[in-house]
Design a protein around this motif. Structure first.
Motif, PDB file in Angstrom:
ATOM      1  N   SER A  15       0.823  -1.204   0.000  1.00 42.47           N
ATOM      2  CA  SER A  15       0.000   0.000   0.000  1.00 42.47           C
ATOM      3  C   SER A  15       0.858   1.255   0.000  1.00 42.47           C
ATOM      4  O   SER A  15       0.577   2.214  -0.737  1.00 42.47           O
ATOM      5  N   ASN A  31      -7.598   1.940  -2.989  1.00 38.30           N
ATOM      6  CA  ASN A  31      -7.739   1.171  -1.757  1.00 38.30           C
ATOM      7  C   ASN A  31      -7.181  -0.227  -1.956  1.00 38.30           C
ATOM      8  O   ASN A  31      -7.107  -0.736  -3.077  1.00 38.30           O
ATOM      9  N   LYS A  43      -8.555  -0.744   3.513  1.00 32.04           N
ATOM     10  CA  LYS A  43      -8.180   0.648   3.770  1.00 32.04           C
ATOM     11  C   LYS A  43      -9.381   1.453   4.259  1.00 32.04           C
ATOM     12  O   LYS A  43     -10.512   1.255   3.804  1.00 32.04           O
ATOM     13  N   LEU A  49      -3.064   5.878   1.058  1.00 35.13           N
ATOM     14  CA  LEU A  49      -2.244   4.673   1.003  1.00 35.13           C
ATOM     15  C   LEU A  49      -0.769   4.992   1.241  1.00 35.13           C
ATOM     16  O   LEU A  49      -0.044   4.189   1.837  1.00 35.13           O
ATOM     17  N   ALA A  52       0.628   4.413   4.757  1.00 38.34           N
ATOM     18  CA  ALA A  52       0.378   3.119   5.385  1.00 38.34           C
ATOM     19  C   ALA A  52       1.421   2.760   6.441  1.00 38.34           C
ATOM     20  O   ALA A  52       1.116   2.074   7.419  1.00 38.34           O
ATOM     21  N   PHE A  58      -5.903   0.954   8.153  1.00 39.72           N
ATOM     22  CA  PHE A  58      -6.719  -0.197   7.777  1.00 39.72           C
ATOM     23  C   PHE A  58      -7.780  -0.499   8.827  1.00 39.72           C
ATOM     24  O   PHE A  58      -7.573  -0.309  10.029  1.00 39.72           O
TER      25      PHE A  58
END
Length: 353
Positions: A15, A31, A43, A49, A52, A58
């Motif tokens: 991600s 996502n 997500k 993203l 991440a 998440f």
């Protein structure tokens, strides 16, 4: 709880990597998900993203309960109820991730794919480019549950690991993150289009027309939308894909020779909705004060798409009803509000285009 203690490490790494690539993901778009031990990690709506590794982006959901919700007409509402109401919401594409059988799913707004997917002849052209891949074409539907239903119909005709979403983007599914990454790379290789260069901004003219004290875009390459004749013609016609409509609205203001910015903005307004960016023909782009980082990223995505089109293609724009459905959808209003609330956070990555 840290990201490493929750979402699988490989999902976090994938991600973060694709989120940092503006040719694949812009701002809070796109996502990813992973199905593991009965849990769907997906997500959260409105998160980036690219962050991440730094943030817990998440949401864990019980996979069987998610799939059970999809059997009902009000599946979208049921999915929302499965998440912790005190936490971030799961992605608006959660139903899509749950529907697909793959352990790992990545949905991206790949610039090259979009440049094909907005064409009227997209399906025929992609048949040639992706002929030996396990792929399917999905007609445009509003993101969320309607799109999931369209994907379900497409998959009833043939199983697929690659989905091209008309006027939207790309979805790949694989047994693991490495497989999903490889599929993304292969589709990108096949669909790559050359990007034209464009003239820079005419700052003196931008100052001369700017009677509303609007701002310059965060990335000057966005000026191509006004200095490249083909890009200008494409951008002024309307919205090509969902994030275009959600973050940038249905129309841009176009400042013609002899115009002022205020006149162009007034002319482009629809009802009570004013445009958030202006194309000053031959000079560059101006944006409404305080335009969010997410919207700035979507502006750059539009420039990247437009500079990959030659101008002789027949394009399919979102209709007025499609744009209205996106603008009035509560889930998208939430995503826009989240983007505004995070505007001042310095850790938000700026588009590197």
């Amino acid at each position: 709880m840290s990201v490493a203690a929750t979402a699988p490490d490989a999902l976090v790494a994938l991600s973060a990597r694709i989120g940092a690539d503006p040719l694949l993901v812009q701002g809070g778009g796109g996502n990813t998900s992973c199905k593991r031990d009965g849990t769907l990690w997906v997500k959260a709506s409105g998160t980036w993203l690219a962050q991440a590794r730094e943030r817990d982006i998440f949401v864990p959901l019980p996979l069987e309960a998610v799939r059970a919700a999809l059997q009902h007409q009000d599946g979208e509402a049921r999915l929302t109820q499965l998440a912790d109401p005190r936490a971030l919401r799961p992605s608006i594409e959660t139903s899509l991730h749950a529907l697909l059988p793959h352990a790992v799913v990545a949905h991206v707004h790949a610039v090259n794919t979009i440049a094909w997917a907005v064409r009227a002849d997209a399906r025929a052209r992609l048949d040639a480019l992706l002929s030996d891949m396990n792929w399917a074409w999905v007609p445009y539907r509003r993101p969320g549950y309607p799109l999931t239903q369209a994907v379900r119909e497409a998959l009833s005709q043939r199983a697929a690991d690659v989905l091209v979403l008309a006027n939207h983007g790309l979805v790949v599914g694989a047994a693991d993150c490495a497989g999903a990454d490889a599929l993304l790379a292969e589709v990108e290789r096949r669909l790559a289009l050359p990007q034209r260069g464009a003239a820079g901004a005419d700052l003196a003219r931008l100052r001369a027309v700017n009677d509303l004290n609007w701002e310059r875009p965060s990335d000057e390459s966005v000026d191509a939308l006004a200095t490249d004749a083909v890009a200008l013609a494409i951008a002024r016609e309307g919205a090509l894909y969902p994030d275009h409509a959600v973050f940038l609205g249905a129309r841009a203001a176009v400042v013609e020779p002899g115009d002022t910015l205020s006149a162009a903005v007034a002319r482009a307004g629809i009802g009570d909705t004013a445009p958030v960016y202006a194309l000053v023909r031959g000079a560059g782009v101006l944006v409404a004060p305080g335009l969010s980082a997410g919207a700035q990223a979507m502006l750059h995505c539009l420039a990247l798409v437009a500079l990959r089109l030659r101008g002789d293609e027949v394009l399919s724009y979102l209709g007025d009803e499609d744009v209205a459905a996106l603008a009035g959808w509560e889930a998208e209003a939430y995503r826009r509000a989240l983007a505004r609330s995070q505007q001042a956070r310095p850790e938000h990555p700026q588009p590197e285009h």
